[in-house]
Enzyme design. Structure first.
Site, PDB file in Angstrom:
ATOM      1  N   CYS A   1    -108.185  34.976  80.424  1.00  0.00           N
ATOM      2  CA  CYS A   1    -106.882  34.950  81.590  1.00  0.00           C
ATOM      3  C   CYS A   1    -106.379  36.761  81.232  1.00  0.00           C
ATOM      4  O   CYS A   1    -106.626  37.108  82.195  1.00  0.00           O
ATOM      5  CB  CYS A   1    -106.125  33.973  81.570  1.00  0.00           C
TER       6      CYS A   1
ATOM      7  N   HIS B   1     -99.227  35.830  83.304  1.00  0.00           N
ATOM      8  CA  HIS B   1     -99.984  35.621  82.130  1.00  0.00           C
ATOM      9  C   HIS B   1    -100.038  36.750  81.397  1.00  0.00           C
ATOM     10  O   HIS B   1    -100.893  37.125  80.702  1.00  0.00           O
ATOM     11  CB  HIS B   1    -101.244  34.868  82.272  1.00  0.00           C
TER      12      HIS B   1
END
Length: 567
Positions: A90, A146
């Site tokens: 991610c 993130h």
């Protein structure tokens, strides 16, 4: 049918394009050209849609078992990117999208940014949305961030977005928005701008994020100012949750995890349909560019599929880094095309800045290229190589050494690079099996033979991924000349790398100390401590290995029961 490892490629063809005559220790030999506005129209509205953990085999035009009519139609009417690469997890993909730089040039080359780590995108880097703001854009982000949040200067509204609505951590519950970073370390994670957005429990995040995008489109005047929206779905990342009506059409799937996962993909497809409807309704569509991308490969253990590619999320095999992606736009000069041009996620930065009328030359040190002419007009890609990554902190391969790397490169280090048709991996590239969709009783018996992959312990692999896209034929021993050349490229890139930033966890991040939510906890004037590396714990590695062994044993027993006559 098995593919020859050298299909479609000969030594003469390599020589004709100069791969074997390159100076392999020099910088990238195709320079970035300053981006320029596309002539003949106003700066377009840009909608970048990212899904989380969507595998190569998890979209309808790759796999008819997955129902994505909207995505299939948009891709069919636009340009499918069938040689498109992302990062295996991610944070790296998101950081490269927003900075246009490889991980080795941001310090984020190891793992992800964990919720309690005092880490985020480097403050000295100008992000994609900041460049678009300079070009006159109204910029908005909806969904998963993130990229760190320990300081307020790390959050989206301080990194180029006029508005933000979404979650700051890597994984949250789709209904409660609770996020946990270990036992007892849980907190609420949904934010409006720089404030916690309480009061949304019970609303499915894919729907919630879609409604927010439609609200932005309804409230903005498309003729007054160009718009950039980064819609970053948390779907289809775990936990596997979606309303039952999306799962019901897949009731014939024997594997429950795959069934739930497919339902989540269909929910995303419906969300994209609603966004594109709003683009048309409110007058954006005719001057818009829609980009759809996954952030990494799928995770087969939790419903995803990268079949027939090798590997999975978190690995540098094709299944971890070759992504689903397409561009849909009325501004494309050539539509209804399938592009085999080499494209990497870092390329969106200069491509979109150029498309917006900005000047990429203002930003030094980009690793991406302006791909608009390649995508829109079918011109040759300016990109000839991709550094997948160099991670000096990852567990080193036992059988790797400088000697195994011909004195050029320590093959114990996890790294991967692609140059032309060749792809090299060193160190521990990750779980390397070919995992077919777990459809229980109805998958062909021949697939079972591909699931179990064993080979002597080694630390160097070489594949011609154009002729052997499934990475079945390792030719490292047959082509030591190519191995040496690609090792030299790794050595060159490594000399340009900045130190890894992977600091120890900060106990002040505990949500119980911050009103029950994940939010910035460090003062804006507080000195950074990025030079402290997060400690490895042997116990954690043993526990993880033990847990993985149990999981692998479970699936082996499950498949044995299903296909005992094949073993």
């Amino acid at each position: 049918m098995a593919l020859s490892p050298l299909t479609g490629l000969s030594v003469m063809s390599l020589l004709s394009v100069g791969y074997l005559s390159w100076d392999w220790t020099s910088p990238n030999q195709v320079e970035n050209e300053p981006g320029a506005a596309v002539p003949g129209h106003r700066a377009p509205h840009i909608i970048f849609i990212m899904t989380d953990d969507l595998g190569f085999n998890d979209i309808g035009y790759h796999n008819p078992d997955i129902r994505t009519p909207t995505l299939d139609k948009l891709a069919a009417e636009g340009v499918k990117l069938e040689n498109y690469y992302v990062q295996p997890i991610c944070t790296p993909s998101r950081s490269q999208l927003l900075t246009g730089r490889y991980q080795i040039h941001t310090g984020l080359q190891h793992s992800i940014i964990r919720p309690r780590q005092p880490n985020c995108l480097p403050f000295d880097l100008v992000t994609l949305p900041q460049r678009l703001q300079e070009a006159g854009y109204s910029t908005h982000m909806v969904g998963k961030w993130h990229l760190g949040f320990y300081k307020r200067d790390c959050v989206p509204t301080r990194r180029g977005f006029h508005t933000y609505f979404g979650s700051l951590t890597g994984s949250v519950d789709y209904y409660t928005y609770d996020s946990c970073d270990g036992p007892g370390m849980c907190g609420y994670d949904l934010h409006e701008g720089e404030a916690v957005a309480w009061g949304h429990r019970g609303k499915y995040s894919t729907h919630l994020y879609t409604r927010r995008v439609r609200k932005i489109l309804a409230s903005h005047d498309p003729s007054a100012r160009p718009l950039f929206i980064f819609l970053s779905f948390q779907a289809v990342h775990t936990p596997l949750q979606s309303p039952k009506e999306y799962i019901y059409p897949y009731r014939g799937m024997g594997n429950v995890l795959r069934r739930k996962y497919a339902g989540m993909v269909s929910a995303v497809d419906e969300a994209v349909r609603n966004v594109t409807y709003a683009l048309r309704k409110y007058g954006y569509y005719r001057n818009s560019v829609i980009i759809f991308s996954t952030d990494n490969g799928g995770q087969p253990l939790f419903g995803g599929s990268n079949w027939p590619l090798r590997g999975r999320k978190g690995t540098y095999w094709e299944g971890g880094v070759r992504g689903v992606g397409f561009v849909h736009s009325p501004l494309l000069r050539q539509r209804r095309k399938v592009s085999k041009a080499l494209v990497h996620i870092t390329d969106w930065y200069p491509t979109l800045v150029g498309l917006a009328g900005g000047n990429v030359s203002w930003t030094q040190g980009l690793d991406g290229y302006n791909m608009w002419e390649t995508i829109s007009e079918g011109k040759e890609s300016p990109r000839l190589e991709i550094l997948h990554n160099i991670d000096p902190l990852y567990v080193q391969a036992r059988h790797g050494s400088l000697r195994a790397g011909f004195g050029i490169w320590n093959t114990a280090v996890q790294a991967s690079v692609r140059v032309g048709d060749w792809k090299l991996l060193t160190g521990e590239p990750g779980y390397g099996d070919w995992t077919p969709p777990q459809m229980l009783g109805n998958f062909p018996g021949g697939w079972w033979d591909l699931e179990r992959h064993t080979e002597p312990r080694k630390s160097v692999w070489l594949f011609n991924v154009s002729g052997d896209p499934y990475e079945r034929y390792d030719v490292a021993e047959k082509r030591p000349d190519v191995v040496k050349q690609l090792l030299a490229r790794l050595a060159f890139y490594n000399r340009t790398a900045v130190p890894v930033r992977y600091p120890a966890e900060d106990p002040r991040a505990d949500p119980s100390l911050n009103g029950g939510a994940w939010r910035p906890w460090a003062g804006d004037e507080e000195a950074d401590c990025w030079n402290r590396v997060y400690p490895r714990r042997n116990k954690d590695k043993k526990d993880k290995k033990k847990k993985f062994s149990k999981m692998r044993s479970f699936f082996r027993k499950l498949n044995t029961r299903m296909m005992s006559n094949r073993i």
